[in-house]
Scaffold this motif. Structure first.
Motif, PDB file in Angstrom:
ATOM      1  N   TYR A 265       0.702  -1.124   0.571  1.00  0.00           N
ATOM      2  CA  TYR A 265       0.257   0.389   0.329  1.00  0.00           C
ATOM      3  C   TYR A 265       0.865   0.993  -0.427  1.00  0.00           C
ATOM      4  O   TYR A 265       1.998   1.749   0.847  1.00  0.00           O
ATOM      5  CB  TYR A 265      -1.461  -0.041   0.741  1.00  0.00           C
ATOM      6  CG  TYR A 265      -1.613  -1.322   1.175  1.00  0.00           C
ATOM      7  CD1 TYR A 265      -2.623  -1.427   0.083  1.00  0.00           C
ATOM      8  CD2 TYR A 265      -1.215  -1.989   1.790  1.00  0.00           C
ATOM      9  CE1 TYR A 265      -3.522  -2.303   0.086  1.00  0.00           C
ATOM     10  CE2 TYR A 265      -2.441  -3.117   2.587  1.00  0.00           C
ATOM     11  CZ  TYR A 265      -3.021  -3.457   1.070  1.00  0.00           C
ATOM     12  OH  TYR A 265      -4.130  -4.890   1.718  1.00  0.00           O
ATOM     13  N   ALA A 276      -2.867   0.336  -3.861  1.00  0.00           N
ATOM     14  CA  ALA A 276      -2.731  -1.251  -3.684  1.00  0.00           C
ATOM     15  C   ALA A 276      -2.299  -2.041  -4.977  1.00  0.00           C
ATOM     16  O   ALA A 276      -2.355  -2.161  -6.038  1.00  0.00           O
ATOM     17  CB  ALA A 276      -4.250  -1.278  -3.330  1.00  0.00           C
ATOM     18  N   GLU A 320      -8.408  -1.953   3.682  1.00  0.00           N
ATOM     19  CA  GLU A 320      -7.811  -2.919   2.812  1.00  0.00           C
ATOM     20  C   GLU A 320      -8.293  -3.410   1.378  1.00  0.00           C
ATOM     21  O   GLU A 320      -7.102  -3.252   0.818  1.00  0.00           O
ATOM     22  CB  GLU A 320      -6.149  -3.908   3.053  1.00  0.00           C
ATOM     23  CG  GLU A 320      -5.167  -3.416   4.483  1.00  0.00           C
ATOM     24  CD  GLU A 320      -4.375  -4.815   4.908  1.00  0.00           C
ATOM     25  OE1 GLU A 320      -3.921  -4.188   6.043  1.00  0.00           O
ATOM     26  OE2 GLU A 320      -4.387  -5.699   4.444  1.00  0.00           O
ATOM     27  N   LEU A 323      -9.620  -0.272  -0.224  1.00  0.00           N
ATOM     28  CA  LEU A 323      -9.782   1.305  -0.291  1.00  0.00           C
ATOM     29  C   LEU A 323     -10.314   2.471  -0.023  1.00  0.00           C
ATOM     30  O   LEU A 323      -9.921   3.407  -0.213  1.00  0.00           O
ATOM     31  CB  LEU A 323      -8.646   1.362  -2.098  1.00  0.00           C
ATOM     32  CG  LEU A 323      -7.692   0.083  -1.857  1.00  0.00           C
ATOM     33  CD1 LEU A 323      -6.722   0.742  -3.365  1.00  0.00           C
ATOM     34  CD2 LEU A 323      -5.887   0.426  -0.410  1.00  0.00           C
TER      35      LEU A 323
END
Length: 342
Positions: A265, A276, A320, A323
């Motif tokens: 990231y 990412a 994650e 995003l």
């Protein structure tokens, strides 16, 4: 104002956020961003680091004092005058490092409570810090001094100054606890430093101006942000080769790996985005985040990472997988080298 959704899993982690110009470090609960306490008395704190299982954090000051005024440094609360004098005693063999450098301070913090335990004088302003996996060494980068300070964490003493290259920026450890890697932004190299010997073993060419680093120790791979070029380089530590480079675009800053080391990231400060990288394929996915995403740290066990803003006093909690922000909270000053401790 803090916003939070149930998308975050419960985690038993504490996050430490240096607040730069306010001379403080904020301790927060990882899952919510709720403030636990603020640690005061850390002038211009920028660099902050720790390592899993190590009971100490190392905070570095970007402010300098001339050598004649060092005696005026305020002693930590609860430390006697005699102890304070010992902590700031000059080495009998003379100063370590550039003799024309001012004095900056590394503070040793208790990773559980945030208490300031020691203050260590080092030659010149500190940008970033790193702590070895076994807790034996800590290092601090000195951009104006073209080298790093090496701290023996068993004695809390400055033991060496190693010249690495022009404008050392970031430091990261791999699987070997007495070897650290340092990005030299001024000459486009990364130095491999043997801390036991106090020498640079080799320099690896790494783009035009490498800054932040992160290492997958299991695979022997180092990732380096070439900030102004908008790229992240992948270096193999066995031979220094660069098999891949990931084009993110715009000015870049912080980055970190996911828990499983399958994704990387990156904070895209220049274009108000985060990225990412799927490391198995090299595919890059981006999402907007504004204003100016800055330092970035993965929060273990939560499926999230924290990103500070350079333009506003705030930190986002980013999912994650998507995003997207699942929370944010206000801080004071500027959020620099963020550390998550379990």
């Amino acid at each position: 104002m803090f916003i939070f959704t149930t998308a975050l899993a419960t985690a038993q982690a504490t996050v430490f956020i240096p607040e730069g110009s306010t001379d403080t470090v904020r301790m927060v609960k990882a899952e919510t961003g709720e403030t636990i306490k603020r640690i005061t008395g850390l002038e211009a704190v920028h660099g902050l680091s720790g390592s899993s299982g190590v009971p100490y954090l190392i905070a570095g000051s970007y402010a300098e004092s001339d050598r004649a005024s060092v005696a005026e440094i305020v002693q930590p609360e609860g430390v006697s005058e005699d102890e304070h004098a010992v902590h700031h005693a000059q080495p009998t063999e003379g100063p370590i490092g550039p003799t024309d450098a001012g004095i900056s301070i590394l503070s040793v913090l208790d990773a559980a409570s945030g208490e300031i335990l020691r203050r260590i004088e080092v030659p010149g302003a500190v940008h970033h810090t790193a702590v070895s996996p076994d807790g034996r060494f800590a290092v601090a980068t000195h951009p104006s001094g073209d080298g790093i300070s090496v701290i023996d964490m068993t004695t809390f003493k400055l033991t060496a100054f190693v010249a690495t290259g022009s404008m050392p920026n970031y430091a990261a450890f791999g699987s070997t606890p007495d070897v650290v890697y340092v990005s030299n932004t001024g000459n486009g190299t990364i130095s491999e430093v043997d801390l036991g010997r106090g020498i640079v073993r080799r320099n690896m060419v790494a783009g035009s101006a490498p800054e932040h680093l992160v290492i997958n120790a299991d695979k022997g791979i180092l990732y380096a942000v070439d900030a102004d070029e908008g790229n992240v380089m992948e270096l193999l530590l066995n031979d220094g080769s660069v098999p891949r480079s990931f084009a993110i675009g715009g000015e870049l800053h912080g980055m970190d790996l996911s828990d499983d080391r399958m994704s990387l990231y990156v904070a895209g400060r220049g274009e108000d985005k985060i990225a990412a990288v799927t490391l198995s394929t090299g595919d890059v996915t981006t999402a907007p985040l504004s204003p100016e995403p800055y330092h970035l740290t993965t929060i273990p066990g939560t499926g999230t990472f924290y990103v500070s803003s350079r333009a506003e006093s705030k930190v986002w909690i980013i999912d994650e997988a998507t995003l997207t922000p699942v929370g944010d909270f206000s801080i004071e000053g500027e959020g620099h080298q963020i550390v998550a401790v379990q």
